[in-house]
Each structure stands twice: as C-alpha cells, then as structure tokens.
Motif scaffolding. Structure first.
Motif, short mmCIF file in Angstrom:
data_model
loop_
_atom_site.label_atom_id
_atom_site.label_comp_id
_atom_site.label_asym_id
_atom_site.label_seq_id
_atom_site.Cartn_x
_atom_site.Cartn_y
_atom_site.Cartn_z
N VAL A 269 25.58 77.15 -11.31
CA VAL A 269 24.54 76.87 -12.30
C VAL A 269 23.26 77.53 -11.81
O VAL A 269 22.85 77.33 -10.66
CB VAL A 269 24.31 75.34 -12.47
CG1 VAL A 269 23.27 75.08 -13.55
CG2 VAL A 269 25.61 74.63 -12.78
N MET B 242 20.12 71.41 -14.83
CA MET B 242 21.10 71.84 -13.82
C MET B 242 22.04 70.68 -13.48
O MET B 242 23.26 70.85 -13.37
CB MET B 242 20.38 72.33 -12.56
CG MET B 242 19.44 73.49 -12.85
SD MET B 242 18.78 74.26 -11.37
CE MET B 242 20.17 75.27 -10.86
N CYS C 295 18.24 77.39 -7.99
CA CYS C 295 17.04 77.14 -8.79
C CYS C 295 15.90 77.99 -8.22
O CYS C 295 15.50 77.82 -7.06
CB CYS C 295 16.67 75.65 -8.71
SG CYS C 295 15.32 75.20 -9.81
N THR D 256 25.38 78.55 -17.01
CA THR D 256 26.48 77.97 -16.24
C THR D 256 27.51 79.09 -16.13
O THR D 256 27.84 79.72 -17.13
CB THR D 256 27.11 76.80 -17.02
OG1 THR D 256 26.10 75.81 -17.24
CG2 THR D 256 28.25 76.17 -16.24
N PHE E 196 18.59 80.35 -17.83
CA PHE E 196 19.51 79.29 -17.42
C PHE E 196 20.92 79.69 -17.82
O PHE E 196 21.12 80.24 -18.90
CB PHE E 196 19.14 77.98 -18.13
CG PHE E 196 20.07 76.84 -17.80
CD1 PHE E 196 19.82 76.02 -16.71
CD2 PHE E 196 21.20 76.61 -18.57
CE1 PHE E 196 20.69 74.99 -16.39
CE2 PHE E 196 22.08 75.58 -18.25
CZ PHE E 196 21.82 74.77 -17.16
N LEU F 284 24.30 75.52 -6.94
CA LEU F 284 23.15 75.43 -7.85
C LEU F 284 22.02 76.28 -7.30
O LEU F 284 21.54 76.03 -6.19
CB LEU F 284 22.67 73.98 -7.99
CG LEU F 284 23.68 72.88 -8.36
CD1 LEU F 284 22.94 71.57 -8.65
CD2 LEU F 284 24.51 73.28 -9.57
#
Ligand SMILES: C[S@@+](CC[C@H](N)C(=O)[O-])C[C@H]1O[C@@H](n2cnc3c(N)ncnc32)[C@H](O)[C@@H]1O
Length: 429
Positions: free
Chosen positions: A359, A194, A332, A424, A422, A330
C-alpha cells in the motif's frame, strides 16, 4: 544490536551519531541566538518606532519565544538523555560549541527566565526495540567534527550547521504529525486510507489471527503508522535510518508514561506568515495516546538502518530472512527517498509473500534530485513508477489522489498541499 560494518563505517556512524546528539544539545543556544537577532534589530530602531512596536506587544513576543525555546530544549534534552541505548560511546569530555555571541545570547535568555538548561539524566533502562546497522544520507560532510586536542584541554564540540538544526526543527513538527491531537487531521488523510486498505486486503482474517501476518513500514519516521498497525493486531515492524527520527521515536515509544506528558512549541522558529500570536506560540501536547498501551502480546518493533541494506540483501541472515516473509508493506511518503526506484520496488516485491500487498501513499519529491554528493538519482513520473511496478510483478488497484499536507503549521498563512498518489498493489508473480 551493535552496529556492524568495517571499522571505517562504524567510526563514521559513531561520529555522525555524536554530531546529531550535539545538535540536540546545542538547540537552545542556537535558537535563542536566532531570536536574539530580533531583539538587537529592535534596539537599532528610532525611539518612536520602538514605542509603537512595544505597544503592539512585539518585545513580549520575542521574550515569549525565548521561553518556548527553553521548553523545547528541556524536552530535547530528555530525548537524548541516554544515548548509550543506541550502542555508541560518546565522548563526554567536550565543551559545547558556542560562539562568543551565541553563548552570551543564551546565557542572557536563560537568566531572564530563571530556567536552567536541563541536565542529562541517566536513569533510563535498556532498549525495547531492536536496532541494527544504520546509515543515513543526512549531512556527513561538515568540517567542524571533533578534532585532536592538547593534553588536558577540552576539545570543542561539533558545530551544528543550519541543515542539522533544520532537521531537528523538523523533528519537532513531525512529533505533531505523529503524536498529537493537532496531527490527527493529517494522520486521518494519510494513515487511515492505508490502514483501511490493509484491513480490506485481510478482511477474511479474524482479528485475533492478524498477529500471524507481518507488516513492514519502511521509512517509519516517528513510528505512528507502524504503531497503529500493531494496534490493529498485526505483527508490525517499522524501519528507519535517521538518527533524529530514531532518537525521538525511541523516546516516545519507550519513555513516555502519560498522555500529554510533554509540551512542545514546534512553530516558534519563524515569525513569517503568522496571522496572530497563537499561530507561532501555541503549545502542542504530546503524546495523544499512550504508546505503551498496545494490547498484550503485540508484536511491534522498530529496526534502525538502511531499507536497501537490511531488506534488500541477497545474502540473508538465515535467522532473519526477508524474501517472501512479509504479508504487507506500507510506504507512506517513502518511495521518493530512493536513489534508484527500481531497486526499491524490486525489494518490496521480493520480500512480499505471494499475494502479499503493498500500500503506497505519497508524492514524488525525489530526495536525491540535485544532490551534491555525486550520488545517482533516478527521477520517474508517476505514470512511469506505476508502469515499472506492473513490470516488476504488481497488480495495481484502488488508485486515487489524496490531497494532504505534511507537517504543516495548520495556522500558517502559507501551506503546501501534496496531491499524493495512493494505491494498493498485489504481488501477482
Ligand atoms: C518523508 S519521511 C516520511 C515519514 C513517515 N512515513 C511519515 O509519513 O510521516 C521519509 C522517511 O524515510 C526515512 N528514510 C529515507 N530513506 C531511508 C532508507 N533508505 N532507509 C530507511 N529509512 C529511510 C527518512 O529518514 C524519513 O524519516
């Protein structure tokens, strides 16, 4: 920042916070009681069996776990030593809720190890990160809340449920993920890609100018990813609404003064799937880095509260606008906490500046699926989430699957591996 909302919301919030504090305070008797069950079971066995088990060191292991629990309790009591920093008044006039037998188990254990329970310390200073309104979907529905008591009598403290204690035990494991050497392998799998994607997106920006770029980390957990991003030089804000996470991250970020200052034993609560004593009883030193070591002039904050309420409001606080104000978001292990993923993605899209980057890494363990509180829950497939993101105005690139654990005991005979998605995504419209 004080908590805002209607009187009823503020009261609910305060009750919930007080219950979380109570859960921390009652960790020792609760965990010791659970361990004492093993001791009691042992004494029901025939003498010959007991002798054999003793020769294996079984009783010693039970005693060692008591000791480890007391070390955990000392740490947890430090974490909650100064709850006023969160802007809540707590009623001190309460007695711990100990069932007769729980009380006895913990008194015996404390006596055995000559280890008094850590008291509350009041020597801490004010907060150094900002807090706003906080709401949580952690259990609000317990029936053991504080109640009226006759004049002069102490009222009974909240009785934590197994669910509350599970959250507290998870917090200990989350400390391993974010703030220990042992957690590095998990962080390398999750946080490194990331950060690489972020650096890649801003690769034409000189390092000394990164502070002009604002990165948001919603569902920041114990804050390590957000801290790492601030350490790279970006202006970074974490957002989190769980009181367990907020209390522990506040302590780690603002109250630790040394690398390896504390030792915890996060894995002592289950005797299952341990290949040996070390898997159960190994100590974990925290933190692995000094959280206060961010470079001078770093812009790092943690904001307490619900992501949708804080960043999704269309009626924005002019002093703190969000629309188009963030250069990167971001997420996660976060997007599957949505009740309505459409709203999460719309908010991420709206708060990003044109050309801004989102991300993402994580599975789709929809947190609200099967909830019993009648909350809505939308549960999409990965393909649908990506199609939705494109429809909302993102261009997705850099897609891959990353196999990773999440707060796993690396030495356990059982481990869950997520095939985490994952990507972007760039805001194009
Ligand atoms: C699975 S954890 C991931 C934590 C961290 N990102 C990590 O990778 O270790 C999801 C986090 O999101 C937080 N969270 C869930 N819904 C939220 C919301 N609506 N607003 C803010 N935080 C939220 C939870 O409390 C939890 O700490």
């Amino acid at each position: 920042m004080p908590f805002t909302g209607t009187d009823a919301q503020i009261e609910e919030e305060q009750t919930h916070f007080a219950n979380v504090i109570s859960t921390f305070q009652q960790y020792a008797p609760y965990a010791l009681y659970a361990n004492n069950r093993r001791r009691k079971d042992f004494h029901t066995l025939p003498l010959a069996d007991r002798e054999l088990l003793e020769s294996l060191g079984y009783k010693e292991r039970i005693n060692a776990v008591d000791k480890a629990i007391m070390t955990n309790a000392d740490f947890l009591n430090l974490v909650i030593a100064n709850p006023e920093i969160f802007g809540h008044d707590l009623d001190e006039d309460e007695e711990p809720h100990l069932d007769e037998h729980e009380g006895e188990a913990s008194r015996q254990a404390m006596h055995r190890h000559d280890h008094p329970q850590a008291g509350l310390h009041n020597s801490l200073q004010g907060p150094s990160h900002s807090h706003s309104q906080s709401h949580s979907h952690e259990s609000h529905s317990q029936s053991h809340g504080p109640h009226d008591h006759p004049h002069g009598a102490k009222k009974k403290r909240y009785k934590p449920s197994e669910h509350d204690m599970d959250k507290l035990r998870s917090t200990l494991k989350q400390l391993v993920r974010d703030w220990s050497v042992e957690g590095k392998s998990e962080r390398d799998l999750c946080y490194e890609p990331m950060k690489e994607a972020l650096l890649q997106h801003f690769s034409d920006i000189p390092a000394e100018e990164r502070r002009n770029f604002r990165v948001l980390v919603p569902g920041a957990g114990l804050g390590r990813l957000a801290w790492d991003v601030a350490n790279l030089g970006f202006a970074c804000q974490g957002n989190e609404f769980s009181h367990y996470m907020l209390l522990a991250s506040f302590y780690m970020l603002n109250r630790t003064a040394q690398v390896n200052q504390h030792t915890i034993f996060p894995y002592v609560h289950s005797f299952s799937n341990n290949p040996n004593n070390d898997a159960l009883l190994r100590p974990i030193a925290i933190p692995d880095v000094l959280p206060s070591s961010l470079p001078d002039g770093s812009d790092f904050s943690l904001v307490a509260g619900d992501f949708e309420e804080i960043y999704g409001s269309l009626d924005e606080d002019p002093s703190e606008p969000h629309s188009g104000q963030w250069d990167a978001v971001l997420t996660c292990f976060f997007i599957d906490t949505a009740k309505n993923i459409v709203n999460y993605l719309r908010i991420i899209h709206r708060i990003l500046a044109p050309g801004g980057v989102w991300v993402n890494l994580g599975p789709l363990l929809w947190h609200w699926e099967g909830n019993t509180s009648n909350d809505p829950s939308v549960e999409l497939t990965l393909e649908e989430v990506k199609t939705l993101a494109r429809k909302i105005g993102f261009e997705i690139s850099n897609e891959r699957t990353i196999d990773t654990t999440y707060t796993n005991n690396a030495q356990s005979m059982l481990g869950y591996v997520y095939h985490a998605a994952f990507w972007t995504a760039t805001k194009i419209i």
